[in-house]
Design an enzyme around this catalytic site. Sequence first.
Site, PDB file in Angstrom:
ATOM      1  N   ASP A 231     -18.560  -9.761  -9.703  1.00 12.40           N
ATOM      2  CA  ASP A 231     -18.485  -8.898  -8.534  1.00 12.40           C
ATOM      3  C   ASP A 231     -17.817  -7.570  -8.876  1.00 12.40           C
ATOM      4  OD1 ASP A 231     -18.888  -8.453  -5.670  1.00 12.40           O
ATOM      5  OD2 ASP A 231     -16.704  -8.570  -5.501  1.00 12.40           O
TER       6      ASP A 231
ATOM      7  N   GLU B  90       0.848  -1.184   0.000  1.00 15.47           N
ATOM      8  CA  GLU B  90       0.000   0.000   0.000  1.00 15.47           C
ATOM      9  C   GLU B  90       0.887   1.238   0.000  1.00 15.47           C
ATOM     10  OE1 GLU B  90      -3.079   0.131  -0.412  1.00 15.47           O
ATOM     11  OE2 GLU B  90      -3.864  -1.849   0.109  1.00 15.47           O
TER      12      GLU B  90
END
Length: 292
Positions: free
Chosen positions: A232, A207
């Site tokens: 999805d 991240e």
Amino acid sequence: MAFNPLPLNTGTSANGLAADTRSIDALRAAAARDPKGSIRETAKQFESLFMQEVMKSMRATTMSSGLMETSATQMGTEMLDTQFAGKMTGLPGGLTDAITRQLQRQMGISDASKSTASAASTPLPVLAKKGIAPHVQTFIQKHDAAAKEAQAATGIPASFMLAQAAHESGWGKREITNKDGSPSFNVFGIKATPGWTGKTTEVQTTEYIDGKPQKVTAKFRAYDSYADAFKDYAKLLGSNERYRDVVAKANGGTAETFARGLQKAGYATDPEYADKLARVINTTVRVQRALA
């Protein structure tokens, strides 16, 4: 699991035919116990039986003088016919393939070889000459159908979604796995938000915090298939307000505008995400044109 071939009777007597019938019944029973491990070998056994009957029929229609024939020569001929039948069994595109598909349909087993066959529909050397790596071609063809279904649901071009799945998973080489090593099928790197009620898996990921990459452990969604992952993804972008403009402008837009729209909406924390994704989209489009 290895399949132990059953002895096949090559005689023409009633006992021989009964033995063949028992062999077939035993083959069916073996396939029922272990369909994935034995179904193709079962099909090969069926083809072998058929080919031996063909050889018998050919011998029966051949003129014979009987002068030099004995029980020993007859046995030798039958053994030779069995060897010929074995060599003709299991060839690509032959009866074994057809019988395998039929048994799979009857037993409700999906043909795992279809995706491989589809991936090989275009000769790899031809694509290699165009600078397209085999794993890139395989990935695109493997997920093409699911991407087109998602395109119908959202209007986002299939090439854009394929590219994003390719970028997030490293063309399938860095897919998120479950703790036991099984696939999570999450090729989009979609995290499990508090409202997610499906399966999850935790993995270490990178991240960008204040523009600097850091290794963190995060919870991601897990699916039962790649098709579910694409569905999805389509639902996520189609129902989330922050991606509304991205979806609206995707059809007819460029790779760059789509990628920048996703980054601006907060899909990823990597400051270079848009540029990286745009490059992959352009590669995907080029490959799809080459495969067309």
